[in-house]
Design a protein around this motif. Structure first.
Motif, PDB file in Angstrom:
ATOM      1  N   UNK A   1     -31.206-100.377   5.996  1.00  0.00           N
ATOM      2  CA  UNK A   1     -30.309 -99.254   5.744  1.00  0.00           C
ATOM      3  C   UNK A   1     -29.550 -98.774   6.979  1.00  0.00           C
ATOM      4  N   UNK A   2     -30.038 -99.081   8.174  1.00  0.00           N
ATOM      5  CA  UNK A   2     -29.440 -98.512   9.387  1.00  0.00           C
ATOM      6  C   UNK A   2     -27.951 -98.811   9.503  1.00  0.00           C
ATOM      7  N   UNK A   3     -27.554-100.061   9.260  1.00  0.00           N
ATOM      8  CA  UNK A   3     -26.139-100.409   9.413  1.00  0.00           C
ATOM      9  C   UNK A   3     -25.274 -99.716   8.367  1.00  0.00           C
ATOM     10  N   UNK A   4     -25.769 -99.606   7.145  1.00  0.00           N
ATOM     11  CA  UNK A   4     -25.008 -98.933   6.086  1.00  0.00           C
ATOM     12  C   UNK A   4     -24.799 -97.467   6.432  1.00  0.00           C
ATOM     13  N   UNK A   5     -25.880 -96.808   6.863  1.00  0.00           N
ATOM     14  CA  UNK A   5     -25.789 -95.384   7.189  1.00  0.00           C
ATOM     15  C   UNK A   5     -24.951 -95.133   8.437  1.00  0.00           C
ATOM     16  N   UNK A   6     -25.098 -96.005   9.444  1.00  0.00           N
ATOM     17  CA  UNK A   6     -24.313 -95.828  10.665  1.00  0.00           C
ATOM     18  C   UNK A   6     -22.821 -96.016  10.372  1.00  0.00           C
ATOM     19  N   UNK A   7     -22.488 -97.016   9.573  1.00  0.00           N
ATOM     20  CA  UNK A   7     -21.084 -97.236   9.209  1.00  0.00           C
ATOM     21  C   UNK A   7     -20.543 -96.025   8.453  1.00  0.00           C
ATOM     22  N   UNK A   8     -21.340 -95.465   7.565  1.00  0.00           N
ATOM     23  CA  UNK A   8     -20.922 -94.275   6.837  1.00  0.00           C
ATOM     24  C   UNK A   8     -20.718 -93.083   7.752  1.00  0.00           C
ATOM     25  N   UNK A   9     -21.639 -92.894   8.700  1.00  0.00           N
ATOM     26  CA  UNK A   9     -21.515 -91.781   9.641  1.00  0.00           C
ATOM     27  C   UNK A   9     -20.278 -91.932  10.523  1.00  0.00           C
ATOM     28  N   UNK A  10     -20.018 -93.151  10.973  1.00  0.00           N
ATOM     29  CA  UNK A  10     -18.831 -93.388  11.800  1.00  0.00           C
ATOM     30  C   UNK A  10     -17.549 -93.106  11.007  1.00  0.00           C
ATOM     31  N   UNK A  11     -17.507 -93.572   9.760  1.00  0.00           N
ATOM     32  CA  UNK A  11     -16.329 -93.343   8.923  1.00  0.00           C
ATOM     33  C   UNK A  11     -16.138 -91.847   8.664  1.00  0.00           C
ATOM     34  N   UNK A  12     -17.229 -91.132   8.409  1.00  0.00           N
ATOM     35  CA  UNK A  12     -17.138 -89.690   8.167  1.00  0.00           C
ATOM     36  C   UNK A  12     -16.719 -88.942   9.426  1.00  0.00           C
ATOM     37  N   UNK A  13     -16.976 -89.529  10.594  1.00  0.00           N
ATOM     38  CA  UNK A  13     -16.574 -88.906  11.863  1.00  0.00           C
ATOM     39  C   UNK A  13     -15.113 -89.202  12.200  1.00  0.00           C
ATOM     40  N   UNK A  14     -14.429 -89.926  11.329  1.00  0.00           N
ATOM     41  CA  UNK A  14     -13.010 -90.188  11.542  1.00  0.00           C
ATOM     42  C   UNK A  14     -12.700 -91.495  12.246  1.00  0.00           C
ATOM     43  N   UNK A  15     -13.694 -92.369  12.403  1.00  0.00           N
ATOM     44  CA  UNK A  15     -13.460 -93.680  13.010  1.00  0.00           C
ATOM     45  C   UNK A  15     -12.912 -94.604  11.918  1.00  0.00           C
TER      46      UNK A  15
END
Length: 167
Positions: free
Chosen positions: A123-137
């Motif tokens: 799950x780490x990569x899925x959640x990290x990608x989501x967090x980055x996208x939500x941060x505007x990356x």
């Protein structure tokens, strides 16, 4: 009744002693655990966190080595040291602690960011990608089959293949 009070007092003393030993042990550890977790105000349980978008291994292989593309290894330091996608940046992910502003700023210059961990079910990569996208990356995706899928499809890597990898 007196016997019951004696047993309750012994149980309470054992509980207090155990807590004391745990606090002392934690205090002398180099990697001590915080007594209160620093949850961000917008913390959500991982099950409700919006995961990032996936990218298939074949697509990621086509992106490998192109300008503006970066692979980000979200695994723990030991796993990264054992082996990783060639040229990948190591940014270990913990859903408890938000990514730092410095980390976010360092990723803003890339056109595509491919986050990965060991396997598809990680799950780490899925959640990290989501967090980055939500941060505007922009341009953030996660590698569907992870490092194991990358190795299986012949992707370039440094070190050893992930444990449990089947050739």
């Amino acid at each position: 009744m007196n016997e019951l009070r004696k047993i309750a007092a012994q149980a309470a003393a054992l509980l207090v002693f155990s807590a004391f030993v745990a606090f002392v042990t934690n205090a002398v550890r180099d990697d001590r655990l915080p007594l209160v977790m620093p949850f961000p105000p917008s913390f959500q349980c991982p099950s409700s966190e919006k995961p990032g978008d996936p990218v298939r291994v074949e697509q990621a292989l086509a992106f490998f080595g192109k300008p503006g593309i970066v692979f980000v290894d979200a695994r723990k330091t030991e796993a990264f040291r054992q082996g990783h996608i060639e040229g990948a940046r190591h940014i270990p992910y913990s859903f408890v602690q938000p990514l730092s502003k410095e980390t976010l700023d360092s990723l803003r210059g890339y056109t595509s960011i491919i986050v990965y961990c060991n396997r598809e079910e990680s799950e780490a990569s899925k959640l990290m990608a989501g967090e980055l996208a939500q941060a505007g990356i922009n341009g953030v995706v996660y590698l569907e089959k992870g490092f194991a899928g990358w190795v299986k499809k012949g992707g370039r890597y440094t070190g050893m293949a992930p444990k449990g990898y089947d050739e």
